[in-house]
Write a protein that holds these residues in place. Structure first.
Motif, mmCIF file in Angstrom:
data_model
loop_
_atom_site.group_PDB
_atom_site.id
_atom_site.type_symbol
_atom_site.label_atom_id
_atom_site.label_comp_id
_atom_site.label_asym_id
_atom_site.label_seq_id
_atom_site.Cartn_x
_atom_site.Cartn_y
_atom_site.Cartn_z
ATOM 1 N N PRO A 34 0.799 -1.230 0.000
ATOM 2 C CA PRO A 34 0.000 0.000 0.000
ATOM 3 C C PRO A 34 0.832 1.281 0.000
ATOM 4 N N ALA A 35 1.946 1.275 0.718
ATOM 5 C CA ALA A 35 2.781 2.486 0.766
ATOM 6 C C ALA A 35 3.334 2.824 -0.613
ATOM 7 N N LEU A 36 3.651 1.792 -1.371
ATOM 8 C CA LEU A 36 4.146 2.006 -2.743
ATOM 9 C C LEU A 36 3.037 2.526 -3.640
ATOM 10 N N ALA A 37 1.822 2.011 -3.454
ATOM 11 C CA ALA A 37 0.699 2.416 -4.302
ATOM 12 C C ALA A 37 0.378 3.892 -4.151
ATOM 13 N N THR A 38 0.675 4.467 -2.991
ATOM 14 C CA THR A 38 0.391 5.894 -2.784
ATOM 15 C C THR A 38 1.631 6.754 -2.988
ATOM 16 N N GLY A 39 2.770 6.104 -3.324
ATOM 17 C CA GLY A 39 4.010 6.853 -3.522
ATOM 18 C C GLY A 39 4.464 6.807 -4.964
ATOM 19 N N PRO A 40 5.576 6.079 -5.244
ATOM 20 C CA PRO A 40 6.138 6.058 -6.596
ATOM 21 C C PRO A 40 5.171 5.634 -7.687
ATOM 22 N N ALA A 41 4.246 4.717 -7.359
ATOM 23 C CA ALA A 41 3.334 4.237 -8.403
ATOM 24 C C ALA A 41 2.429 5.342 -8.921
ATOM 25 N N ARG A 42 2.254 6.400 -8.128
ATOM 26 C CA ARG A 42 1.377 7.492 -8.553
ATOM 27 C C ARG A 42 2.154 8.688 -9.092
ATOM 28 N N ASP A 43 3.468 8.642 -8.951
ATOM 29 C CA ASP A 43 4.268 9.818 -9.264
ATOM 30 C C ASP A 43 5.274 9.496 -10.369
ATOM 31 N N ALA A 44 5.053 10.049 -11.544
ATOM 32 C CA ALA A 44 5.949 9.764 -12.677
ATOM 33 C C ALA A 44 7.355 10.291 -12.458
ATOM 34 N N GLN A 45 7.529 11.210 -11.506
ATOM 35 C CA GLN A 45 8.852 11.777 -11.238
ATOM 36 C C GLN A 45 9.521 11.114 -10.033
ATOM 37 N N ALA A 46 8.938 10.037 -9.523
ATOM 38 C CA ALA A 46 9.485 9.373 -8.344
ATOM 39 C C ALA A 46 10.856 8.772 -8.638
ATOM 40 N N PRO A 47 11.650 8.495 -7.599
ATOM 41 C CA PRO A 47 13.014 7.989 -7.825
ATOM 42 C C PRO A 47 13.082 6.706 -8.637
ATOM 43 N N TRP A 48 12.083 5.817 -8.503
ATOM 44 C CA TRP A 48 12.147 4.567 -9.246
ATOM 45 C C TRP A 48 12.201 4.821 -10.741
ATOM 46 N N HIS A 49 11.697 5.949 -11.152
ATOM 47 C CA HIS A 49 11.653 6.273 -12.570
ATOM 48 C C HIS A 49 13.008 6.747 -13.071
ATOM 49 N N LEU A 95 13.530 -1.055 -5.414
ATOM 50 C CA LEU A 95 12.131 -0.912 -5.024
ATOM 51 C C LEU A 95 11.814 -1.779 -3.806
ATOM 52 N N LEU A 96 12.236 -3.040 -3.856
ATOM 53 C CA LEU A 96 11.917 -3.958 -2.771
ATOM 54 C C LEU A 96 12.666 -3.628 -1.488
ATOM 55 N N ALA A 97 13.848 -3.015 -1.606
ATOM 56 C CA ALA A 97 14.596 -2.633 -0.412
ATOM 57 C C ALA A 97 13.844 -1.575 0.384
#
Length: 368
Positions: free
Chosen positions: A113-128, A136-138
Motif C-alpha cells: 500500500p505504501a508504494l501504491a500511494t508513492g512512486p506508483a502514482r508519481d511519474a517523477q518518483a526515484p524509481w523512474h 524498489l523492494l529494499a
C-alpha cells in the motif's frame, strides 16, 4: 587532409561471410582478451575497448555488423534480490533483474500500500530514474510466492553492440566500444547489466553475430562521411580498418565528438596514424566541454556545410551511428539545413533529397 575525389564506380557490398552455425540460441563462448579504458584521467566517463578471441570459432562478420552478448547477473545482486524475494539465487540467475518495468511496478504496488500511494502514482518518483527491482523492494517490501516472482521476471536477453573492428585488421578477434553505465541509487551501486558485466567480471561471454545488411560499406571507390560521436565511433573504426586493409581508394571523412579532447578522444593515435597513412582523409571533432559554449557534431557539420554538400554531390555515402533520441534527430535537421542552403532548395525539397539518399542506400543510420 582532403585529397582529390577519385572516379566513382558501381556500388557493391562485399560478399557475405559463410555462416558459422553460431546463433542467438546457439552462441559461442568466447574468451575476453582485452579490457582497456579509453578515457584518460579527468574524464567523467568510463568507456572501454572490449576484445574477444574468436580463434577456432569459425565466426565471420562484416564491418557494420553487431555483436550479441549474453550478460550474466552480478552474484552479489542475485544474493540481495534472493533475500528480498525468497527465491534462490540460482532461480534468479537467468532472469533479467536489472529492469523495473511497469508490470513489475503494478505487481508490487498491488501488494504494498505504501508504494501504491508513492512512486506508483508519481511519474517523477526515484524509481523512474534508474531504480531496479532490488531498489524498489529494499524500500517497499513485497511478499509473493516463488511462482509469482518467476512469472513476473522475464528471461535475460542479449545486448547488441556495434562491432568496432575489421577481421582484415584483427583476424580471430572482435572488438567493442562500450560505455560503462554506473550510478548510485539511495547509496546502492547500480548501472548497466551488460556493460558492468563486461567491465568488471567477465572472463568469457556467450556471443553471436547479428548481421546488419542495412549498414554496409559501399564499393571501394565511393567516398564516405561517418558521423559517430561517443561510442557511435565503433562501426566506423571497423570501416576505416577494412578500407585500409583493402587499399580502398574512396575518401573517408569521420566526424567524432565527446566531452573533452584531452581525456575522451577515443582511438586518437589510431585515427592520426590512419590520417598519416592516407586512409582517413578528413577528421572533424567536436568536444563539447572544451569551451564555454557547448559544441556538438551537428555544429561542426553546419560549419563544414559547403564541403559536406560537395562530397554528397560527388556521390558520397552518409552514415550516422549513436544516440537516436537526440543526436541523430539533431544531425538529421542540420543535414536538411545544409542541403537547403548549399543546394539552393526549399525545406521540403531538402527533405525529399535526404529521402532519396536513403532510398539509394547513401544515407544509412545505426541508431539506438
Amino acid at each position: 587532409i582532403d585529397a582529390a575525389l577519385p572516379a566513382l564506380g558501381a556500388r557493391a557490398a562485399p560478399a557475405a561471410p559463410a555462416p558459422s552455425g553460431v546463433t542467438r540460441t546457439s552462441p559461442y563462448r568466447a574468451r575476453l582478451i582485452g579490457n582497456h579504458r579509453l578515457n584518460q584521467a579527468g574524464s567523467e566517463k568510463d568507456t572501454r575497448q572490449i576484445i574477444f578471441d574468436l580463434a577456432g570459432a569459425g565466426i565471420a562478420y562484416q564491418p557494420g555488423d553487431a555483436l550479441g552478448v549474453w550478460p550474466e547477473n552480478d552474484p552479489r545482486l542475485l544474493e540481495e534480490l534472493a533475500r528480498l524475494t525468497g527465491l534462490a539465487p540460482e532461480q534468479l540467475a537467468g532472469r533479467d533483474i536489472s529492469r523495473l518495468t511497469p508490470a513489475m511496478l503494478a505487481f508490487c504496488a498491488a501488494r504494498a500500500p505504501a508504494l501504491a500511494t508513492g512512486p506508483a502514482r508519481d511519474a517523477q518518483a526515484p524509481w523512474h530514474k534508474g531504480w531496479q527491482l532490488r531498489d524498489l523492494l529494499a524500500d517497499y517490501p513485497v511478499k509473493a510466492s516463488p511462482e509469482e516472482w518467476l512469472a513476473l521476471l522475464k528471461p535475460l536477453t542479449p545486448r547488441l553492440y556495434s562491432i568496432a573492428s575489421s577481421l582484415a585488421a584483427h583476424p580471430d578477434q572482435v572488438h567493442l566500444t562500450v560505455n560503462i553505465l554506473r550510478y548510485e541509487v539511495a547509496g546502492r551501486q547500480s548501472g548497466g547489466l551488460c556493460s558492468r558485466f563486461l567491465a568488471d567480471r567477465a572472463r568469457a561471454a556467450a556471443l553471436f553475430i547479428q548481421p546488419s545488411p542495412h549498414f554496409r560499406l559501399p564499393a571501394d571507390d565511393v567516398p564516405i562521411i561517418m558521423i559517430g560521436p561517443g561510442t557511435g565511433i565503433a562501426p566506423f573504426r571497423g570501416f576505416l580498418q577494412e578500407r585500409q586493409a583493402r587499399g580502398a581508394p574512396g575518401r573517408n571523412w569521420l566526424v567524432f565528438g565527446e566531452q573533452r579532447a584531452a581525456c575522451d578522444f577515443y582511438y586518437r593515435e589510431e585515427l592520426e596514424a590512419l590520417a598519416r597513412a592516407g586512409s582517413l582523409h578528413r577528421l572533424s571533432t567536436a568536444f563539447s566541454r572544451d569551451q564555454t559554449r557547448k559544441i556538438y557534431v551537428q555544429d561542426r557539420l553546419h560549419e563544414e556545410g559547403a564541403r559536406l554538400w560537395a562530397w554528397l554531390q560527388e556521390g558520397a555515402c552518409l552514415y550516422i551511428c549513436g544516440d537516436a533520441a537526440r543526436m541523430a534527430k539533431d544531425v538529421h535537421v542540420v543535414l536538411g539545413q545544409i542541403i537547403a542552403a548549399h543546394g539552393d532548395m526549399e525545406a521540403d525539397a531538402a527533405s525529399a533529397y535526404l529521402d532519396q539518399l536513403a532510398a539509394e542506400k547513401r544515407y544509412l543510420r545505426d541508431v539506438y
